[in-house]
Design an enzyme around this catalytic site. Sequence first.
Site, mmCIF file in Angstrom:
data_model
loop_
_atom_site.group_PDB
_atom_site.id
_atom_site.type_symbol
_atom_site.label_atom_id
_atom_site.label_comp_id
_atom_site.label_asym_id
_atom_site.label_seq_id
_atom_site.Cartn_x
_atom_site.Cartn_y
_atom_site.Cartn_z
ATOM 1 N N ASP A 180 -22.919 1.240 -5.431
ATOM 2 C CA ASP A 180 -21.232 0.115 -5.286
ATOM 3 C C ASP A 180 -20.285 0.175 -6.535
ATOM 4 O O ASP A 180 -19.367 0.985 -6.744
ATOM 5 C CB ASP A 180 -21.033 -1.025 -4.756
ATOM 6 N N GLU A 412 -31.918 -9.310 -4.461
ATOM 7 C CA GLU A 412 -31.690 -7.615 -4.607
ATOM 8 C C GLU A 412 -31.687 -7.099 -5.497
ATOM 9 O O GLU A 412 -31.647 -5.671 -4.953
ATOM 10 C CB GLU A 412 -29.715 -7.859 -4.436
HETATM 11 C C1 GLC Z 1 -24.566 -3.265 -1.368
HETATM 12 C C2 GLC Z 1 -25.727 -1.835 -1.798
HETATM 13 C C3 GLC Z 1 -25.328 -1.298 -0.711
HETATM 14 C C4 GLC Z 1 -26.362 -1.383 0.326
HETATM 15 C C5 GLC Z 1 -24.989 -2.894 0.917
HETATM 16 C C6 GLC Z 1 -26.368 -3.967 1.819
HETATM 17 O O1 GLC Z 1 -23.292 -2.722 -1.019
HETATM 18 O O2 GLC Z 1 -24.420 -1.398 -2.911
HETATM 19 O O3 GLC Z 1 -26.133 -0.007 -1.226
HETATM 20 O O4 GLC Z 1 -25.992 -1.114 1.207
HETATM 21 O O5 GLC Z 1 -24.774 -3.721 0.016
HETATM 22 O O6 GLC Z 1 -27.657 -4.487 1.188
#
Ligand code: GLC
Length: 448
Positions: A180, A412
């Site tokens: 992102d 995460e």
């Molecule tokens: C964040 C990450 C993305 C992922 C999402 C849900 O936005 O950057 O890659 O898919 O979270 O986990």
Amino acid sequence: MAKAANTYLVQQMKEQLMSKAKEVLENNFQDGGFTIPSKGLYPFQWKWDSGFIALGYVHYDLEKAKQEIETLLDAQWENGFIPHIIFHNDSDTYFPGPDFHESHLHPQASKKVRSTGMTQPPVTGFILERMLEIVGDELLPFIKEHIDKVFENHKYFYENRDVNNEGLVYIYHNWESGTDNSPMWDDIWATMDSPEYEFERRDTTHVDPAQRPSKREYDHYLYIINIAKEHHYQDAQIAQHSPFLVLDPLFNAMLIKSNDALINLYKRIGDSEDKIAFLEAKQLLGKENFNKKLCNAELGAYVHYDLRKNEQIPFVCSSSFSPLFAGIPDTSRAKILVNTMIEKFGGDGRYLCASFDPSHERFNPKKYWRGPVWINMNWMIHHGLKSYGFDELAKKVKHDSLELIEQYGFYEYFDARKAHPEVTHNGYGGNNFSWSAALYIDFMTNAD
Ligand code: GLC
């Protein structure tokens, strides 16, 4: 004696973590038959998460693995598009939700379920192939039932997003990349004059803002969506008007890897010559142009390409190594990639593999995709390295991933710096994060 006791304790700890990983998935599983990435922070189904999550389930709960894939594919649009977030359920813990995205603006959007109007890396193809390897022929009927939807998704990409007919497809939003807030996008934001929106962030109520994108970045994210909405999410219009139009090496490597998987699966199924021929033609063209257009000899890595400026975005990040997973470089180029990884990202003081070049001034060890280690990227890099015979480095990437989870939990993302005075706890972002748990299970179940 002491050694035996120690081995026993380590074994016990690993077993406990395996149970904990399953618990994370169970707790994130929802009534509609899908799994959220993390409570509060990400309360819906995400496209590429669902693939990695299915890979965790397949080792112990085949039904849930199948459901995960089915609920995702069930949200497919009539034109083959599969969205990045599927709003199967309501939740007020996330912004921007379905009312902002308004997927119904596209005439072929799903009539069953609301979603975003953007997508994410196409991992489902290679996940299906891996599920078949793990389960065996018993899974073939399931594959046969669903594979055409994945094929239609790939066809959608080539027919709508390959603006130069070069076997490479664009992304029009940073959220489509999966990475992102990567520093890759900073120079694109600098070309945009996005309005200052007023909105209530929800992510920073769950996670320390120091680990999340800035408000100004969110303005840019929303602005691109508004442009796409003005054009009713029509790809041809987006390709003309979006200020963000990029060839992403990660996204294209996932597409190419999944193309290979579909070809293999269709060969197993038989009677699919047309589809195989379509995919093989794209593979030839795509791999050739990938190596021509996305390779940067000076940096010794694959890079992003800005289609607005018609030039490469010259930075190295973890996506730069993902082409190894898709068999894109020849062996001499693969060796160069490995050297770059060791020189820039390696070293005793660091876990592999940071999401952005640690030697660069834009590196931020805590901020999401601007530096931290992500388990799904490590999983791909591990398998990519192994397929080229870089066994030692492959082992290190796996070892580092497991150590981070074993020491800090199913976070995460993680700080790549080892024993740094500023770092007391390397786990950041959402906790009990589904793909970290799912890929821990997959890593632990494979002896390699
Ligand atoms: C964040 C990450 C993305 C992922 C999402 C849900 O936005 O950057 O890659 O898919 O979270 O986990």
